[in-house]
Structures are given as C-alpha cells and as structure tokens.
Design an enzyme around this catalytic site. Structure first.
Site, PDB file in Angstrom:
ATOM      1  N   THR A   5       0.849  -1.187   0.000  1.00  0.00           N
ATOM      2  CA  THR A   5       0.000   0.000   0.000  1.00  0.00           C
ATOM      3  C   THR A   5       0.889   1.243   0.000  1.00  0.00           C
ATOM      4  O   THR A   5       2.002   1.190   0.511  1.00  0.00           O
ATOM      5  CB  THR A   5      -0.854  -0.015   1.292  1.00  0.00           C
ATOM      6  OG1 THR A   5      -1.740  -1.122   1.214  1.00  0.00           O
ATOM      7  CG2 THR A   5      -1.645   1.260   1.503  1.00  0.00           C
TER       8      THR A   5
ATOM      9  N   ARG B 206     -14.583  -7.314  -0.076  1.00  0.00           N
ATOM     10  CA  ARG B 206     -13.918  -6.859   1.161  1.00  0.00           C
ATOM     11  C   ARG B 206     -13.272  -5.477   0.997  1.00  0.00           C
ATOM     12  O   ARG B 206     -12.611  -5.203   0.005  1.00  0.00           O
ATOM     13  CB  ARG B 206     -12.850  -7.890   1.547  1.00  0.00           C
ATOM     14  CG  ARG B 206     -12.007  -7.527   2.779  1.00  0.00           C
ATOM     15  CD  ARG B 206     -10.698  -6.888   2.395  1.00  0.00           C
ATOM     16  NE  ARG B 206      -9.825  -6.697   3.555  1.00  0.00           N
ATOM     17  CZ  ARG B 206      -8.765  -5.892   3.576  1.00  0.00           C
ATOM     18  NH1 ARG B 206      -8.449  -5.208   2.504  1.00  0.00           N
ATOM     19  NH2 ARG B 206      -8.026  -5.772   4.642  1.00  0.00           N
TER      20      ARG B 206
ATOM     21  N   GLY C 248     -10.772  -2.729   3.060  1.00  0.00           N
ATOM     22  CA  GLY C 248      -9.869  -2.625   4.208  1.00  0.00           C
ATOM     23  C   GLY C 248      -9.932  -1.256   4.877  1.00  0.00           C
ATOM     24  O   GLY C 248     -10.918  -0.526   4.751  1.00  0.00           O
ATOM     25  N   ASP C 249      -8.868  -0.918   5.569  1.00  0.00           N
ATOM     26  CA  ASP C 249      -8.824   0.331   6.341  1.00  0.00           C
ATOM     27  C   ASP C 249      -8.472   1.560   5.492  1.00  0.00           C
ATOM     28  O   ASP C 249      -8.767   2.691   5.886  1.00  0.00           O
ATOM     29  CB  ASP C 249      -7.773   0.219   7.451  1.00  0.00           C
ATOM     30  CG  ASP C 249      -6.385  -0.041   6.871  1.00  0.00           C
ATOM     31  OD1 ASP C 249      -6.265  -0.915   5.978  1.00  0.00           O
ATOM     32  OD2 ASP C 249      -5.427   0.625   7.286  1.00  0.00           O
TER      33      ASP C 249
ATOM     34  N   THR D 247      -0.624   1.326   6.982  1.00  0.00           N
ATOM     35  CA  THR D 247      -0.516   0.152   6.119  1.00  0.00           C
ATOM     36  C   THR D 247      -0.423  -1.080   6.995  1.00  0.00           C
ATOM     37  O   THR D 247       0.208  -1.052   8.049  1.00  0.00           O
ATOM     38  CB  THR D 247       0.700   0.252   5.177  1.00  0.00           C
ATOM     39  OG1 THR D 247       0.794  -0.983   4.444  1.00  0.00           O
ATOM     40  CG2 THR D 247       2.012   0.485   5.921  1.00  0.00           C
ATOM     41  N   GLY D 248      -1.073  -2.150   6.552  1.00  0.00           N
ATOM     42  CA  GLY D 248      -1.037  -3.371   7.354  1.00  0.00           C
ATOM     43  C   GLY D 248      -2.346  -4.125   7.241  1.00  0.00           C
ATOM     44  O   GLY D 248      -3.123  -3.901   6.306  1.00  0.00           O
TER      45      GLY D 248
ATOM     46  N   GLY E 117      -5.721  -4.602   7.460  1.00  0.00           N
ATOM     47  CA  GLY E 117      -6.761  -3.580   7.551  1.00  0.00           C
ATOM     48  C   GLY E 117      -7.850  -3.827   8.578  1.00  0.00           C
ATOM     49  O   GLY E 117      -8.350  -2.877   9.192  1.00  0.00           O
TER      50      GLY E 117
HETATM   51  N1  ASP Z   1      -4.159  -1.924   4.790  1.00  0.00           N
HETATM   52  C1  ASP Z   1      -4.428  -2.499   3.503  1.00  0.00           C
HETATM   53  C2  ASP Z   1      -5.707  -3.271   3.563  1.00  0.00           C
HETATM   54  O1  ASP Z   1      -5.939  -3.954   4.554  1.00  0.00           O
HETATM   55  C3  ASP Z   1      -3.356  -3.395   2.997  1.00  0.00           C
HETATM   56  C4  ASP Z   1      -1.941  -2.980   3.268  1.00  0.00           C
HETATM   57  O2  ASP Z   1      -1.685  -1.903   3.767  1.00  0.00           O
HETATM   58  O3  ASP Z   1      -1.031  -3.773   2.967  1.00  0.00           O
HETATM   59  O4  ASP Z   1      -6.459  -3.255   2.613  1.00  0.00           O
END
Ligand code: ASP
Length: 325
Positions: free
Chosen positions: A192, A220, A222-223, A243-244, A246
C-alpha cells in the site's frame, strides 16, 4: 556612571539571549515536511535482495522528490499528496494503482482516501476497478461531491463525470501480482502507499491508496479508504497514513486513535503512535505500521513488522529513506 555601564552591558546580554531564544523556537519548526510509505510486511532481507532494495529506494526517493519540489515552490499539501501518490500508483512495484494485487476472483479492486486537517474534509473510494489513479478520485470526492466515500460502479461513474482517466481493467494486470495470487506468497501481501504532509501554510493532510489484500473476497474493503482507520488528518494534532492488516486498523480506529491520544492526553506524536502500533496493535496481532507528521513538523514511522518501505524529507534538509528496522 559605573552602574549605568553595568546596566547597559546587562541589558545587552539579556536582549541577545532573548533574541536567540525567540529564534530557536520558530526556526526549529520546518517550513514543510513530507513522509511517504510503500507498505509494511514481514519480508526478510532474503525476500528483498540488495538489488531489489536499491530499486525500491530509488522509487521512494523519486516520489519524495516530486512532493518536496511542490512544497518547496509553495504548493499545497493536497497537491503534494496527489502527485506523490500518483507516481507510486503508476509504479508497478507497489500495491496501489498499476501494481494492485488481485482479489480471489482475479480482479483488481482499488481503495484510496484523503483528508485535510484544517476543516476535517475528506474523500474516499472503495472497490474501484477502472480508475487509473484512485487517489485523484478520492480528492475529487472530497472537493466536488457532498459525500465522503463512494464505491464500485458509482465511484467509476463519478470519475467519468470528473473527467479522470478511465482504463480497461486489463491495465492493472501485472504478472507478479497474478503469480502472487496463485502462490499466495507471504511477502506479496504488502505495498500500500501513503503520504502525509505539513505544508508552508501550516496545513496537514494525509492520503492513502491500495489494491487491498491479495486473495480478498466478497467485496472486502480494508482500512485504507476508511477515515479514522487507515487515514486521518487534523491541524490540531497530526496527519496519519497506515498500512497493514486492515481489519485490525478498522477495529482499533488506528489513525484517529493516534490523533486523539495527542489531543486529549497530551501525548507527543512519537508516544501516541508507538503506543498504538507497538503496544495496542502488537498485543492483538495486528500487523502493520503508520507514517505521521504533527503540526510542529515532527515525524514518526513506527511499524511492528520486519519492514516498512518508508521515507521522509524536511525543509531543513533532514531526510531518510529506509526499508528494514
Ligand atoms: N491496509 C491495507 C488493507 O488492509 C493493505 C496494506 O496496507 O497492505 O487493505
């Protein structure tokens, strides 16, 4: 006579001290700051070899230079965020725009959001499959619609009305992401992109853009397009892009939590972001990280994974481009 000479000398020393103290304060705040990320994950040094690291760092450097140039020349935080993220979206190395990962059904569904800290205005898009630069669409939603979050075909229709570049869904096909769907490689679950800025006008803003998680199902989201979870900005506190994983970032309202810890508990940016990423999230297995800048130009980039592609630059010349801890 003697006394008056001593008094004059004393007065002179005091005024020199006063001037140096008053210039130390304001001059320690940089005129502008830009921080970017290209995703966090648990890839090791072996997964991303030296040559690859060099390539990633070059791209981060170039993205940073685009934003810095805009800020240096008096551009706004939103202009810097858009152009910096556009560059990262067009680069197939990152999981946003061109390099977006595939869903379980072999499609690309992109999310992005933006927020400006002076009026708490925000825009976001989710599940978009045909807009080349989702961050630009998020900015259009913020500036030219009465809504905050648009999704799917409605978001695409709005993009057409705003005359943004529409691409065939095949544009997002990259061999690497397709293979990663097939193999579900661990190291391909990150990438991301995000950008947070303090501009010359004292304004904060945050932007985030992503393809989401490889193999995601059922529409789906995410965040990243959720204001307060993966993205937040408030001129009273800070600007944050996450990032991570979500689902954790949504449940723990990560970006907003960092801002409120500063606002209501008087924590520094460093304390607040460390608490949220390295304690609250780490304790429940919520993997990832954030980049942030506060109203005084302080930068924080904590992550609880092995690595996070990250970089920042300040008007003072201070700069860092890094991947691992
Ligand atoms: N945060 C993003 C999500 O969950 C993915 C990512 O940051 O790697 O969609």
């Amino acid at each position: 006579m003697k006394t008056s000479v001593t008094q004059t000398i004393l007065l002179f020393i005091l005024s020199v001290l006063a001037v140096s103290c008053s210039t130390q304060g304001p001059s320690s705040k940089p005129e502008y700051v830009i921080v970017i990320h290209g995703g966090a994950g648990n890839a090791s040094n072996r997964d991303i070899n030296e040559e690859k690291q060099k390539e990633y760092k070059e791209k981060l450097n170039e993205a940073l230079a685009i934003g810095e140039n805009i800020l240096k020349n008096g551009g706004t935080c939103i202009e810097a965020i858009e152009k910096t993220i556009n560059y990262l979206e067009d680069c197939p190395l990152f999981n946003a725009g061109k390099g977006a990962v595939f869903t379980h059904d072999g499609r690309n569904e992109l999310d992005a959001s933006v927020m400006q800290g002076w009026d708490l205005n925000a825009g976001a898009v989710a599940g978009v499959g045909d807009v080349k630069n989702p961050i630009s669409l998020a900015i259009e939603v913020m500036l030219n619609s009465e809504h905050v979050l648009l999704s799917g075909s409605g978001a695409s229709q709005f993009a057409e009305e705003q005359e943004l570049e529409i691409v065939d869904s095949s544009y997002f096909f990259t061999e690497k992401r397709w293979e990663s769907l097939q193999n579900m490689l661990k190291s391909e679950k990150h990438g991301t992109v995000g950008c947070v800025v303090l501009d010359k006008y004292g304004n904060l803003a945050a932007g985030t853009s992503t393809g989401g998680r490889t193999n995601k199902k059922y529409g789906r989201i995410g965040d990243s397009p959720i204001i307060g979870a993966g993205n937040y900005a408030n001129n009273n506190t800070c600007a944050v892009s996450a990032t991570g994983h979500g689902e954790f970032f949504i449940r723990y309202a990560v970006a907003h939590d960092i801002s409120t810890l500063m606002e209501y508990k008087g924590m520094s940016l460093k304390e607040a972001s460390n608490l949220v990423i390295n304690t609250k999230l780490a304790e429940v297995g919520g993997l990832g990280g954030i980049i942030a800048v506060d109203k005084d130009g302080n930068v924080a980039m904590p992550f609880n994974t092995n690595m996070m592609f990250r970089a920042y630059a300040k008007s003072t010349g201070e700069k860092e481009v890094a991947i691992f801890k």
